[in-house]
Design a protein around this motif. Sequence first.
Motif, PDB file in Angstrom:
ATOM      1  N   PHE A 178       0.814  -1.213   0.000  1.00 20.06           N
ATOM      2  CA  PHE A 178       0.000   0.000   0.000  1.00 20.06           C
ATOM      3  C   PHE A 178       0.850   1.266   0.000  1.00 20.06           C
ATOM      4  N   LEU A 179       1.881   1.302   0.839  1.00 24.86           N
ATOM      5  CA  LEU A 179       2.728   2.498   0.898  1.00 24.86           C
ATOM      6  C   LEU A 179       3.468   2.731  -0.417  1.00 24.86           C
ATOM      7  N   THR A 180       3.927   1.668  -1.035  1.00 24.01           N
ATOM      8  CA  THR A 180       4.599   1.793  -2.334  1.00 24.01           C
ATOM      9  C   THR A 180       3.605   2.274  -3.393  1.00 24.01           C
ATOM     10  N   TYR A 181       2.456   1.625  -3.441  1.00 23.95           N
ATOM     11  CA  TYR A 181       1.395   1.962  -4.404  1.00 23.95           C
ATOM     12  C   TYR A 181       0.973   3.418  -4.276  1.00 23.95           C
ATOM     13  N   ARG A 182       0.612   3.832  -3.076  1.00 26.89           N
ATOM     14  CA  ARG A 182       0.134   5.203  -2.868  1.00 26.89           C
ATOM     15  C   ARG A 182       1.237   6.227  -3.138  1.00 26.89           C
ATOM     16  N   SER A 183       2.468   5.904  -2.782  1.00 23.50           N
ATOM     17  CA  SER A 183       3.585   6.818  -3.047  1.00 23.50           C
ATOM     18  C   SER A 183       3.784   7.023  -4.544  1.00 23.50           C
ATOM     19  N   LEU A 184       3.724   5.939  -5.300  1.00 24.17           N
ATOM     20  CA  LEU A 184       3.910   6.041  -6.748  1.00 24.17           C
ATOM     21  C   LEU A 184       2.762   6.793  -7.411  1.00 24.17           C
ATOM     22  N   VAL A 185       1.547   6.581  -6.929  1.00 24.33           N
ATOM     23  CA  VAL A 185       0.393   7.316  -7.462  1.00 24.33           C
ATOM     24  C   VAL A 185       0.496   8.789  -7.073  1.00 24.33           C
ATOM     25  N   TRP A 186       0.815   9.049  -5.815  1.00 23.01           N
ATOM     26  CA  TRP A 186       0.900  10.415  -5.303  1.00 23.01           C
ATOM     27  C   TRP A 186       1.967  11.235  -6.046  1.00 23.01           C
ATOM     28  N   THR A 187       3.117  10.616  -6.327  1.00 21.50           N
ATOM     29  CA  THR A 187       4.183  11.342  -7.026  1.00 21.50           C
ATOM     30  C   THR A 187       3.900  11.491  -8.513  1.00 21.50           C
ATOM     31  N   GLY A 188       2.968  10.686  -9.038  1.00 20.19           N
ATOM     32  CA  GLY A 188       2.643  10.755 -10.454  1.00 20.19           C
ATOM     33  C   GLY A 188       3.676  10.101 -11.350  1.00 20.19           C
ATOM     34  N   TRP A 189       4.521   9.262 -10.791  1.00 23.39           N
ATOM     35  CA  TRP A 189       5.581   8.619 -11.565  1.00 23.39           C
ATOM     36  C   TRP A 189       5.072   7.594 -12.557  1.00 23.39           C
ATOM     37  N   MET A 190       3.876   7.041 -12.297  1.00 27.52           N
ATOM     38  CA  MET A 190       3.340   6.027 -13.208  1.00 27.52           C
ATOM     39  C   MET A 190       1.829   5.958 -13.060  1.00 27.52           C
ATOM     40  N   ASN A 191       1.194   5.303 -14.012  1.00 27.99           N
ATOM     41  CA  ASN A 191      -0.271   5.181 -13.938  1.00 27.99           C
ATOM     42  C   ASN A 191      -0.663   4.239 -12.811  1.00 27.99           C
ATOM     43  N   ILE A 192      -1.935   4.260 -12.470  1.00 28.83           N
ATOM     44  CA  ILE A 192      -2.415   3.536 -11.285  1.00 28.83           C
ATOM     45  C   ILE A 192      -2.237   2.022 -11.393  1.00 28.83           C
ATOM     46  N   ASP A 193      -2.428   1.436 -12.568  1.00 33.31           N
ATOM     47  CA  ASP A 193      -2.271  -0.014 -12.718  1.00 33.31           C
ATOM     48  C   ASP A 193      -0.814  -0.440 -12.553  1.00 33.31           C
TER      49      ASP A 193
END
Length: 134
Positions: free
Chosen positions: A21-36
């Motif tokens: 969850f922390l990895t997922y939300r961090s990547l979404v929050w930073t906008g580094w990649m799409n949600i999938d």
Amino acid sequence: MIKRELAVFLVVGSLTVLIDFLTYRSLVWTGWMNIDLAKAIGFLTGTLFAYFANRVWTFGHQEHAPGSVWRFVLLYAITLSANVLVNAGCLALLSPLSIAVQVAFLIATGVSAVLNFQGMKLFVFKASVLMEKS
């Protein structure tokens, strides 16, 4: 034995989910990649932790059992696909809700957790692997 394994699996699983969850939300929050893709990366990060923790702590394999890595990779490839597909499906169904991401994450995690425990118990870290090494 299964009660102990299930209890430890739930602790390991909780830590794995937190990492995911922390990895997922961090990547979404930073906008580094799409949600999938962020969901897949989060899941794989948790997977690295889960392999070693489940191998040693949950199922008691102190030594590497031949074939356990490829069986684990196969199981996680299947459960990763299920996790991402369930997450995407839930997001599509729940998109009007403000908590859609959190609910989708929990449902996808629940589905993959059930599949993972059964797969690890019966396929990856099965008791016969320990007997073969003895």
